[in-house]
Each structure stands twice: as C-alpha cells, then as structure tokens.
Design a protein around this motif. Structure first.
Motif, PDB file in Angstrom:
ATOM      1  N   LYS A   1      10.143  94.870  94.244  1.00  0.00           N
ATOM      2  CA  LYS A   1      10.877  95.878  95.005  1.00  0.00           C
ATOM      3  C   LYS A   1      10.828  97.252  94.348  1.00  0.00           C
TER       4      LYS A   1
ATOM      5  N   VAL B   1       7.454 104.704  94.978  1.00  0.00           N
ATOM      6  CA  VAL B   1       6.819 105.469  96.057  1.00  0.00           C
ATOM      7  C   VAL B   1       7.770 106.547  96.572  1.00  0.00           C
ATOM      8  N   LEU B   2       9.052 106.161  96.739  1.00  0.00           N
ATOM      9  CA  LEU B   2      10.038 107.133  97.209  1.00  0.00           C
ATOM     10  C   LEU B   2      10.185 108.282  96.219  1.00  0.00           C
TER      11      LEU B   2
ATOM     12  N   VAL C   1       8.346  98.859  93.557  1.00  0.00           N
ATOM     13  CA  VAL C   1       7.257  99.648  94.148  1.00  0.00           C
ATOM     14  C   VAL C   1       7.818 100.632  95.171  1.00  0.00           C
ATOM     15  N   TYR C   2       8.774 100.172  95.991  1.00  0.00           N
ATOM     16  CA  TYR C   2       9.352 101.046  97.014  1.00  0.00           C
ATOM     17  C   TYR C   2      10.106 102.208  96.370  1.00  0.00           C
ATOM     18  N   VAL C   3      10.816 101.930  95.271  1.00  0.00           N
ATOM     19  CA  VAL C   3      11.559 102.982  94.578  1.00  0.00           C
ATOM     20  C   VAL C   3      10.603 104.012  93.999  1.00  0.00           C
TER      21      VAL C   3
END
Length: 644
Positions: free
Chosen positions: A78, A84-85, A80-82
C-alpha cells in the motif's frame, strides 16, 4: 544495521528524510542525463535551482501525507499509493514554481516526466530494499517452521506478519488451486495438498496455519479432515466477517475449536421471530448468570427490549452479567431499564410481585441444575430447583398474566436415565399441563443437546488435559453427544419461543451426533500429538477410559416419539409428546414435595418413575446421605469414598 535499528523513532525518521534530501536531487540529475544523453556545465546551471528545490518541496509534502510515519520493517504494498501521491504533489509544486520563475523557458517537459517515474521507483524500491536489510539484521530465522494453507491474500498477509516476529518461520504455502502450485509468492513456494506428509518431513514443518477465512465451515471441516492424520499442530483463521480491520494479523490465528470440527454453517436468523417477543417489551431471564442464561441476555439486549430483568441466585454471577450488559448497553447506545434481582425461582411470592410490578411480557426460564452426576448425588436439591422452581415461576407467570413463557430444556429429558433429565421432563409436563389449564400465558419449551463453551463442557476439559500432557479421560468408548455453539443455541431458543402457541415442545436440529472418543483423538492429532496406545506406544497423549458416571447415558436423543413436525425454521422442529393432565400431575407433585421435605429418597425415586413413564434409571439411588446411612458407615467416610 543493528545501530540503525536501535535508534529512536524520531532519529530514524530524520535519517530517512536526510537520505531523501540527498537522493532526490541526484534523481533529478539522472532524469536530466537521460533526457539529454549528456550533462554539461550549462545544463547544470540551468537546472541547479530546481535540483535544490526538489527536496525542499518534496520532504514537507512527504511529512504531511505521513510517509515517514510508516515503519520500514512493516511496510506493505500500500505504500506505493502513498509514494505516488507524494511524488505527484511535489512535482506539481515544482512545475508551478518553474512556470512562475522561468515560464518553463529552457526547461524540458521530458525531464519532469522522467523525474516523476524515477523518483517513484527510488522511493518504493529504496524502502523495500531497506526493509529486507532490516529484517535480516534482526537475526536468523530460527522460529517454529510453519506452512500456510492458502496462498491468497490472507495467506500472503499472514506470511508478512510472521516475518516480523522471531517465533515463526514460514517455509511453504499449501494451496489446492493448481494455477498457483509451483509458483513463488512473497519468496515462498506454493505446494499442492497431494503429498503433504512428504512436504512436512522434508521441510521439517511443525505447524500448519489455515489462512482461508472466506471458507464455509463445511469446506473448513474438509480441510481439517485431511490435515488430521498428519499429526502436526493446526491453527486456523476466523471467518472473514470477524476480521474487522480487513487485514489478517498473527493474533487473529487461533487454535482449533470444536465448532471448526462440526462443520455446520450457521443459518441466518429470522429477525421477525427474534424480535417479536422482545423488542419494546419487558423481558425476564431466570438463571441470568449461567452459561445459557447469560448468552440469552446478550442477544436479548441487542434486540432492544424496553426493560430487562435478571434473576440469579449466585451473587457473583449476577454482578458479572449485569456489569457486562451495562457495558454493552452503553457501547451500543441502547436505552433500556436493566434490573438485577438476587433470588431464587422457588420464591413464588417475590417472583409474582416482580412480574406484576414491572409488567413482564416474556420469560426465558434458564435457571436449573444441569450437571448429571451432581444432581444424581443430590436428587432432592435437583428436584426442588428444576421441578418446583419451574412450578413456582410458572404459577407466578399465570398470576401476573405474562404473555409468553419459554423453558430451556435438554435432550436428557428424552427417555431419561438420570435424575437431572427426569426433573427436566417433569418441568416440561408442568408447562404442558399449565398450557391446557389457562389461555393467557403461552407456555413452550425448547430442547437441545450439549452447548459448547458452557460450564462443565467436555471440550475445555480436553484442551486442559492436552496442555497438561494427558491423559484425556473418556467415560466410555461408545458414548456420543450432540453439540451446538452457545450463541446458535440461544439464537434458536429466541426464535422457537416466538412460535409457541401453548404447550409446544420445540426440538433444535443439532446436526450429527459426535462420538466423544473420536473427538478426543481429533483434538490430540490437531494439537500436533499422537494418541498413546498399544498400537502406537510412541504416542504422547493417552486416552483413559474411566467408566460411565452415575446416571450417564451412552446416547442422547431429542425426541421421545417419531412424530416431529417441521416449522417455518429449518433448524427448529415441533415434537408431539405425551402429556399428563394437571389433576394427576398435581397429586404426584404434592406427594413428591412431601417426600423431599422428609428426605425420603426411596419414595422420591418411586414418584419420579410414576410421573415420567420413560424414566429408566441407569443406576441405583446415589444420594450421598442415603448411601452413607444405608451402608451404616460414617458420613465422613462415605463422602471421602464418593470423592475418590
């Protein structure tokens, strides 16, 4: 690496931010080099201010979105999403600044695109590489070698959790999906279930953790049947509905319980039946502090009665259930009046006043002595509580014009071989007679077998005996019992009570009976042990037969006759049982009360046989005082012999 692990939390966060402050400008430099295929002094001057701005912009953004709060050793995909953001937000700020400062003149849009991809790759890859180093730095993996049954999301989550603790070392996945077999997931190879014995021997596996929370109980039971002969310790995950976080954690894995071995999926309750006698009504539970009574109280409270009365003779039990229910009431935000009464159902005057004062609509009568050997040795007390206690509260219910009365009965009331079962059958006869004598109060009774988790249940006893290294004590090799979870039993009682029309005897579908010795063997095997016997002298847990206890029955039944009828619920049947007219029953009860007052246990036995025609005593009179006097020995000696 050990020195880094021993740093304080703040210092670790500061170190991570410092590394990013150095690496982000280098990442931008790398993006420039990829875009132009070379880097000269002119390009460096052109992008220098941007390279300096990159960490100054990005690190506050990363702090704001909580990237540095994540512990490297426990990160999961998870993150990865942080990342990318965070990189995307920081890039937007950088592009905006560039547009303001230079209007993007002399700056390549390709550099920003390459930097965006490169920064994400660095942030993600760098953290997972660091995670691997930190895990290795924690020391060699020398914990219990385990296999995880189930290579899906739950299995992968469990493997990740196990890697964080030194107690377990996951060495294999087991899965029945042929598409997954042979693959490597999270660094662990997936094996089929065809040759588990060889896999366990080759990989020195000591435990198998079943990580398939979405399975039905029947599917789970099938897997446990295949694992039992392997004689390794097996643990299991709870149903997916119990995993409130949506994530499987190590603490969610538990030992095998008897309900896992029964393999029956719960039936969705009929909310109409559940609520009809409870919601908005005044409800009394007798024996509220007992195993069944307390579970009834929990489920009744959730159905939001207007008032709930608890009657219990044991002070501590009453205090405990009242405190628990008060906590539930507050946490669920339920408004109701909760009133605890310390007393006995034998006090008819008090019961009548209580029912009239608080306008009770429904009574669930669970107060009873239920342990077969204890009642066999103390028959007069068993009769007073189970027979005359029921008579007393039933008379009080009629006097107070209570709408519905539900008796908690037992399968031991069917062709009883012991005093306890006979007293429960007499309680049924009393309510059947009362149902015919008046019409305002609807009396009904619900029979079921052994309840898992109740006091005196065989399952906790077996667990404790296995933990102590044995032996497991079984009364007889052929003894069988019906089992049901305590929550399912209470739920069905509430639904059956709503169906009562007057004098009904409801019988719960308990599933297939279980042979107790087979249950003992399965619990031994699934705990990772072998049964010690002549055939397997190397076994670790012995099963010892101690003989039937006084009044104990080999096989339990739920029906006296064979004329049960179905109801609107698939697990509830209505039995058609013989009745005894009230005048005849009243004469027997008067004589029985007189015999109990005189402590004439021989006459008591004769009257029980007269009242319950199916009663077939398994043993002689076992009352301690009577046997001591009959044997003409001192009571102290008789008590010592009985305890032995």
């Amino acid at each position: 690496m050990r020195a880094i692990l021993e740093l304080s939390r703040f210092k670790k966060q500061l170190l991570a931010a410092s590394v990013d402050a150095v690496m982000l400008p280098l990442t931008l430099f790398f993006a420039i080099w990829l875009r132009y295929d070379h880097v000269d002094l002119l390009l460096i001057k052109q992008y220098a201010w941007l390279m300096l701005a990159a960490p100054l912009v990005s690190i506050p953004v990363f702090i704001r979105i909580g990237l540095y709060r994540a512990m490297i050793r426990f990160i999961d995909p998870k993150i990865v999403y942080v990342v990318v953001l965070g990189v995307s937000l920081s890039l937007v700020v950088l592009v905006t600044m560039s547009a303001i400062v230079t209007r993007l003149e002399g700056l390549s849009r390709g550099v920003f695109g390459i930097y965006w991809v490169s920064a994400i790759l660095y942030m993600v890859a760098g953290r997972f590489i660091a995670r691997g180093y930190f895990i290795r730095a924690m020391g060699p993996l020398d914990g219990t070698r385990v296999a995880i049954y189930g290579a899906g999301n739950a299995g992968v989550q469990l493997a990740s959790a196990l890697r964080m603790v030194p107690d377990y070392t996951p060495v294999a996945f087991i899965d029945d999906n042929r598409d997954l077999q042979g693959a490597t997931i999270a660094g662990i190879r997936v094996h089929g279930s065809d040759n588990l014995e060889r896999l366990i021997t080759r990989r020195s596996i000591k435990e198998i953790l079943v990580a398939m929370p979405s399975l039905s109980r029947a599917q789970q039971k099938d897997i446990l049947n295949r694992l039992e002969p392997l004689k390794v310790k097996v643990k299991i995950t709870p149903p997916v509905g119990s995993l409130l976080s949506g994530q499987l954690r190590l603490q969610d894995v538990r030992d095998i319980e008897i309900e896992d071995l029964l393999g029956r999926d719960p039936v969705v309750p009929d909310m109409g039946l559940l609520s009809s006698c409870i919601t908005g009504k005044s409800v009394l539970v007798t024996g509220a502090g007992g195993s069944i009574g307390s579970e009834l109280c929990r489920q009744i409270l959730r159905l939001k009665p207007s008032r709930m009365l608890l009657l219990e003779s044991a002070e501590f039990n009453l205090y405990s259930i009242e405190q628990e229910l008060q906590g539930m009431r507050q946490s669920l935000g339920i408004e109701l009046e909760l009133i605890p009464f310390l007393g006995s159902v034998l006090d008819q005057q008090k019961c009548t006043r209580m029912l009239q004062t608080f306008n009770v609509d429904t009574i669930y009568h669970a107060a009873a002595y239920k342990h077969v050997p204890l009642v066999e040795h103390n028959p007069v007390e068993g009769i007073r509580n189970n027979v005359f206690g029921t008579l007393s509260i039933a008379r009080a219910a009629v006097d107070a014009r209570v709408g519905r009365f539900v008796l908690i009965s037992t399968d031991k009331a069917v062709r009883p071989t012991n005093v306890m079962g006979c007293t429960k059958r007499m309680a049924e006869l009393i309510l059947q007679a009362f149902a015919r004598e008046q019409k305002h109060t609807r009396f009904c009774m619900v029979r079921f077998g052994n309840v898992l988790g109740s006091s005196g249940s065989v399952v906790p006893l077996f667990h404790s005996q296995i933990m102590a290294g044995g032996p497991i004590t079984v009364t007889h090799p052929e003894i069988t019992r019906y089992f049901m979870t305590i929550s399912e039993a209470a739920q069905l009682v509430l639904q059956a009570g709503a169906m009562g029309e007057g004098g009904d005897v409801f019988v719960l579908d308990m599933g297939e009976p279980v042979k107790i010795i087979d249950l003992a063997k399965r619990m031994i095997h699934l705990s990772g042990h072998e049964v010690k016997s002549d055939a397997t002298p190397e076994g670790t847990i012995e099963i010892r037969q101690i003989g039937l206890r006084p009044g104990e029955k080999l096989y339990e039944e739920l029906l006296i006759g064979a004329n049960a009828q179905g109801t609107g619920h698939p697990l509830i049947m209505r039995a058609q049982e013989a009745e005894l007219a009230w005048p005849a029953l009243q004469r027997i009860l008067d004589r029985l009360n007189d015999a109990c007052n005189r402590f004439d246990v021989e006459t008591v036995r004769e009257l029980l046989l007269e009242a319950v025609s199916e009663y077939a005593p398994q043993c002689g009179i076992e009352d301690f005082i009577w046997t001591a006097r009959t044997a003409r020995i001192k009571p102290e000696t008789a008590r010592i012999h009985a305890v032995k």
